[in-house]
Design an enzyme around this catalytic site. Sequence first.
Site, PDB file in Angstrom:
ATOM      1  N   TYR A  86      44.633 147.663  68.160  1.00  0.00           N
ATOM      2  CA  TYR A  86      43.923 147.306  69.252  1.00  0.00           C
ATOM      3  C   TYR A  86      44.046 146.714  70.348  1.00  0.00           C
ATOM      4  O   TYR A  86      44.545 145.426  70.259  1.00  0.00           O
ATOM      5  CB  TYR A  86      42.714 146.300  68.394  1.00  0.00           C
TER       6      TYR A  86
ATOM      7  N   TYR B 160      36.966 156.299  72.629  1.00  0.00           N
ATOM      8  CA  TYR B 160      37.228 154.989  72.326  1.00  0.00           C
ATOM      9  C   TYR B 160      36.612 154.705  71.055  1.00  0.00           C
ATOM     10  O   TYR B 160      35.133 155.237  70.739  1.00  0.00           O
ATOM     11  CB  TYR B 160      36.422 154.146  73.449  1.00  0.00           C
TER      12      TYR B 160
END
Lengths: 138, 389
Positions: B343, B293
């Site tokens: 995103y 991440y």
Amino acid sequence: MTITGRIKPPMGHDNGWWWQRAAEGVLAIQRCAKCGTLRHPPRPMCSECRTLEWDHVAASGRGTVASYTVLYHPRFPGYEYPLIIVLVDLDEGVRITAELKDCAPEDVRFGMTVTAFIHEDPDGFRLPMFRPAATGGQ
Amino acid sequence: MPISMKNQAAVAGIGATAITRNSGVSELALACEAISKCLDDAGVAPGDVDGLVTYTLETNDEVEVARAVGLGELTMFAKINYGGGAAVGLVQQAAMAITSGAATNVVIWRAMNGRSGQRMGQGVSGNIISSDLIHWSWYMAYGMVTPASWVSMIANKYMNLYGVTAEHLAEVAIAQRNFALNNPNALNYGKPLTLEEYMNSKRITESLRIHDCCLETDCGVALLVTSTERARDLRHKPAVIRGVTQASTRGQEQMTSFYRDELDCLPEMEFAARRVYAMSGLGPDDIDAACLYDAFTPEVIMQLESFGFCKRGEAKDFVAAGNLRLGGRLPNNTHGGLLSESYAHGLNNVAEGVRLIRGTSCNQPDKVEHVLVSSGVGVPTGAVIFGKD
């Protein structure tokens, strides 16, 4: 409605009292009424003994910087930038997040000693902040 | 007797919308398009979908999606909390449903107008006095309201302690940007990033420049999770779920785990690592590529230590040696990631994990048997390991 000062903390049962004490000039630390464990940020139950009753003590205001950051962007109305935020390990053994005043960003150090004071905004809102401890002081 | 989820479920379909800064359509339209493409990719009819999982931040309710896409009778629907911390949690919910029999074909998705609508980088505000809002109240009054401000507090400590420099962070950003240059779907496709540009870019916080921060985009991503057995009869080679877990540890807060002794590591990610390795029977040496991440570059560096690819404090050297690039030890976010593709709260990273197993990444490494994907950093999180059937 235009925002004139800093964002005011929403206040409920579990945090409103702490801001009230700050407005009265006290940096408060919540204390379990049964086992005496200090805790911050405040919460309704003691995670050590699961007691719901609590009181609080007034912090000495002395502590050291455990970590910090300096905020440059985005800039919100009601704050002064660059804005220094510190994590302070208070002498009482709890850690608190607050603004560091009277210090240039390049002068902040991990482990530096700081002292708390109550800052008052132009609109009268009061909240605890820190400044570097006086040279040779605590 | 406990049931193991190991190898029971697999990702059989992936779908995504175009990635833009202004989609011009509703978030429901993005969800429908991503899910529809995902079903076509898998070769599953809408009427055969009986489970749905998404994020609590998702604005599209399950029944609105089901009505619009023409899904069938639903037997399981759930939403997972904590923004990007939910990403792998969606996979876990789907795998649990399939392993237990609660559902047979589960769609997991995230659709958001994350640039033209509500921008996650803008931080928090609100009026309803919940425990969550009181949590944020300790930071709002001090002007600490953006993800970059919260992450920076931990990153700055870690960087200072272990001598991590801007050049190390830049390597993470540039390695992923180079991957995006080969990914026509990426928002940063066609936009190379040099070290000079990185160093001269806008300062956001102490230690973070604009290129250390992820994108804000409009997009939708969906995946179909089904049993490994059923996946074998569908259109693509399954990405088998070897191990999957959520993870939260003592003293955990949402983005502000500032009050535990450790400020130079990610205890919840270390916990996720222990769990996912134990369940899969694998270790760091078995992982060929990763999608760690990457909302902020220091998080990638810290996770290399959480998952055991490096010892504490040594990840900066691992990164500097080019190990996150193609041909390196651990090609990471080969689609460009949250920094350079889009995103979607990490679900696009999960989708890339599936492509790496299929062998269809825009930057496919030579040999990929196992891929590690993690959820958000600094929040309750999770991890999954995908493997070939």
